[in-house]
Design an enzyme around this catalytic site. Structure first.
Site, PDB file in Angstrom:
ATOM      1  N   ARG A  15       0.749  -1.188   0.161  1.00  0.00           N
ATOM      2  CA  ARG A  15       0.090  -0.039  -0.046  1.00  0.00           C
ATOM      3  C   ARG A  15       1.046   1.343   0.080  1.00  0.00           C
ATOM      4  NH1 ARG A  15      -5.042   0.733   1.079  1.00  0.00           N
ATOM      5  NH2 ARG A  15      -5.406  -1.591   1.511  1.00  0.00           N
ATOM      6  N   CYS A  62     -15.535   1.190   1.183  1.00  0.00           N
ATOM      7  CA  CYS A  62     -14.168   1.418   1.701  1.00  0.00           C
ATOM      8  C   CYS A  62     -13.968   1.429   3.130  1.00  0.00           C
ATOM      9  CB  CYS A  62     -13.398   2.642   0.895  1.00  0.00           C
ATOM     10  SG  CYS A  62     -11.733   2.997   1.697  1.00  0.00           S
ATOM     11  N   TRP A  91     -11.946   5.886  -8.869  1.00  0.00           N
ATOM     12  CA  TRP A  91     -13.473   5.998  -8.497  1.00  0.00           C
ATOM     13  C   TRP A  91     -13.990   7.140  -9.486  1.00  0.00           C
ATOM     14  CZ3 TRP A  91     -15.116   2.788  -5.049  1.00  0.00           C
ATOM     15  CH2 TRP A  91     -14.038   2.094  -3.973  1.00  0.00           C
ATOM     16  N   ARG A 104      -2.174   7.469  -6.048  1.00  0.00           N
ATOM     17  CA  ARG A 104      -3.599   6.855  -6.488  1.00  0.00           C
ATOM     18  C   ARG A 104      -4.576   7.709  -6.183  1.00  0.00           C
ATOM     19  NH1 ARG A 104      -3.234   1.752  -8.448  1.00  0.00           N
ATOM     20  NH2 ARG A 104      -5.426   1.582  -8.221  1.00  0.00           N
ATOM     21  N   VAL A 155     -10.003   7.217  -1.614  1.00  0.00           N
ATOM     22  CA  VAL A 155     -10.843   7.911  -0.666  1.00  0.00           C
ATOM     23  C   VAL A 155     -10.354   7.416   0.668  1.00  0.00           C
ATOM     24  CG1 VAL A 155     -12.709   8.167  -1.996  1.00  0.00           C
ATOM     25  CG2 VAL A 155     -12.527   5.987  -1.134  1.00  0.00           C
ATOM     26  N   GLU A 170      -5.584  11.040   4.298  1.00  0.00           N
ATOM     27  CA  GLU A 170      -5.246   9.609   5.085  1.00  0.00           C
ATOM     28  C   GLU A 170      -6.304   9.667   6.289  1.00  0.00           C
ATOM     29  OE1 GLU A 170      -3.076   7.144   5.103  1.00  0.00           O
ATOM     30  OE2 GLU A 170      -3.974   6.566   7.170  1.00  0.00           O
ATOM     31  N   SER A 171      -7.037   8.312   6.313  1.00  0.00           N
ATOM     32  CA  SER A 171      -8.005   8.107   7.193  1.00  0.00           C
ATOM     33  C   SER A 171      -7.659   8.460   8.803  1.00  0.00           C
ATOM     34  CB  SER A 171      -8.860   7.001   7.037  1.00  0.00           C
ATOM     35  OG  SER A 171      -7.939   5.848   7.087  1.00  0.00           O
TER      36      SER A 171
HETATM   37  N1  LIG Z   1      -3.906   4.871   3.854  1.00  0.00           N
HETATM   38  C1  LIG Z   1      -5.331   5.332   3.061  1.00  0.00           C
HETATM   39  C2  LIG Z   1      -5.915   4.201   2.138  1.00  0.00           C
HETATM   40  C3  LIG Z   1      -7.244   4.678   1.405  1.00  0.00           C
HETATM   41  C4  LIG Z   1      -7.482   3.640   0.409  1.00  0.00           C
HETATM   42  O1  LIG Z   1      -6.429   2.891   0.048  1.00  0.00           O
HETATM   43  N2  LIG Z   1      -8.489   3.513  -0.161  1.00  0.00           N
HETATM   44  C5  LIG Z   1      -8.966   2.480  -1.403  1.00  0.00           C
HETATM   45  C6  LIG Z   1     -10.406   2.332  -1.095  1.00  0.00           C
HETATM   46  S1  LIG Z   1     -10.663   1.005  -0.146  1.00  0.00           S
HETATM   47  C7  LIG Z   1      -8.878   3.389  -2.731  1.00  0.00           C
HETATM   48  O2  LIG Z   1      -9.574   4.848  -2.695  1.00  0.00           O
HETATM   49  N3  LIG Z   1      -8.323   3.026  -3.691  1.00  0.00           N
HETATM   50  C8  LIG Z   1      -8.346   3.762  -4.985  1.00  0.00           C
HETATM   51  C9  LIG Z   1      -7.437   3.022  -5.853  1.00  0.00           C
HETATM   52  O3  LIG Z   1      -6.538   2.335  -5.188  1.00  0.00           O
HETATM   53  O4  LIG Z   1      -7.219   3.473  -7.014  1.00  0.00           O
HETATM   54  C10 LIG Z   1      -6.372   5.671   4.290  1.00  0.00           C
HETATM   55  O5  LIG Z   1      -6.449   5.055   5.444  1.00  0.00           O
HETATM   56  O6  LIG Z   1      -6.874   6.743   3.954  1.00  0.00           O
END
Ligand SMILES: N[C@@H](CCC(=O)N[C@@H](CS)C(=O)NCC(=O)O)C(=O)O
Length: 338
Positions: A20, A52, A98, A135, A138, A153-154
């Site tokens: 990640r 998500c 998205w 990337r 969200v 960053e959540s």
């Molecule tokens: N570390 C980030 C991770 C967020 C994340 O990976 N979100 C995913 C959805 S579960 C996303 O939006 N992915 C879009 C992509 O990878 O294109 C957080 O905790 O905010």
């Protein structure tokens, strides 16, 4: 190279392991003097996906602390005088990331982009930084005033939502909610460390691995840590405490909740996390997840099982090329008393 192979490479590295990437916008909303982003009603929009687990941590805070008012889980509409606005993407994520629903492709509980009417979340990232090279994830906290992303960053967003808007929250009960109390900070941080890598992210590491060896390592590590959390909850239960660290919900519960609520409906089959499921294999985790879902005011409305199931099973075409979504388990969550 086939479309499926490209899809897999997006997630897994050469060794077959999922990595990640770190989030790139890391500012805090704060009332400290000199702060660029101050807490103001109506200034910010939070962009989320209901699928998500990271974004839904943020939705959990918004709804339970009253930062959004009159949240309607069927439409995702919120009252106009909400402290923070909400935007919800379509559950489907394609190779460009998205997107928002449109006339040809409507989506219940998704919204339009309320600020620019963009069709894709990527456009918001490019508006904030035309050279953005990460990337398009969200959650996103968008500042309408400076027209930029504050934070994506959540784990950081939930920290400032916990404290910085309190003076604007009308309901004294919601204002008083503190998911990161001073006396538990160290314990919360410690347990977060354990749960993030070994549970929240581990389901992805198991699910996206493209090698048998990596998968087995990750899934065994995941269940090892689910057992550890089960033991913590068993001990808590014997002390008469409902949650991971106290009888009050804390940040560590919220962060784990959004993963565990997805476990039986999605991760068991889609990410091959099927050594056991929560409902039959972990009585204390099962009790805990239902306690939060059914009994914490505002929690249930942050969970949309359609978005959750459709997103994973119809977006990850490398894992599920037919895009057929399994029906079970029925029900997605059991009642509290069972
Ligand atoms: N570390 C980030 C991770 C967020 C994340 O990976 N979100 C995913 C959805 S579960 C996303 O939006 N992915 C879009 C992509 O990878 O294109 C957080 O905790 O905010």
């Amino acid at each position: 190279m086939s479309k499926q192979a490209i899809e897999i490479l997006k997630f897994a590295g050469k060794d077959g392991a999922f990595k990640r990437k770190a989030s790139q916008f890391r500012n805090f909303i704060s009332s400290e003097p000199g702060s660029k982003f101050t807490p103001e009603a109506g200034r910010y929009t939070v962009y989320i996906s209901l699928a998500c687990p990271w974004a839904c941590r943020v939705l959990f805070y918004l709804n339970t602390k009253g930062l959004i008012k009159d949240f309607n889980p069927k439409t995702s509409s919120v009252a106009k005088d909400s402290i923070i606005d909400l935007a919800v993407v379509h559950w489907h994520m394609d190779s460009k990331g998205w997107r928002f629903p449109n006339g040809e492709d409507p989506c219940e509980a998704a919204t339009q982009d309320p600020n620019y009417g963009f069709d894709r979340l990527s456009k918001l990232y490019y508006k904030a930084n035309p050279d953005y090279d990460g990337r398009f994830t969200v959650p996103v906290v968008w500042d309408k005033k400076l027209e930029t992303i504050v934070n994506n960053e959540s784990s950081e967003i939930i920290r400032f939502l916990n404290t910085e808007f309190n003076h604007l929250i009308e309901d004294p009960k919601k204002r008083a909610i503190n998911y990161y109390p001073t006396n538990l900070k160290e314990k919360i941080d410690g347990l977060n460390e354990l749960t993030y890598e070994n549970i929240n992210n581990a389901v992805y590491k198991a699910g996206f691995s493209t090698s048998q060896e990596v998968y087995e390592r990750e899934v065994l590590n995941l269940f090892d840590h689910l057992n550890k959390v089960e033991k913590i909850l068993k001990d808590q239960n014997s002390k008469g405490e409902k949650f991971l660290l106290s009888n009050e919900l804390t940040e560590v519960d919220v962060r784990l909740f959004t993963t565990i609520i997805r476990f039986d409906p999605v991760y068991v089959q889609h990410f091959k996390c099927n050594i056991k499921d929560i409902r039959s294999g972990f009585p204390y985790l099962h009790k805990w997840v239902r306690e939060i879902y059914w009994n914490v005011p505002g929690a249930k409305d942050t969970v949309n099982f359609d978005h959750i199931k459709f997103h994973y099973t119809k977006s990850h075409i490398a894992i599920n090329p037919t895009t057929v979504t399994p029906l079970g388990p029925i029900p997605h969550i059991l009642p509290l008393e069972k």
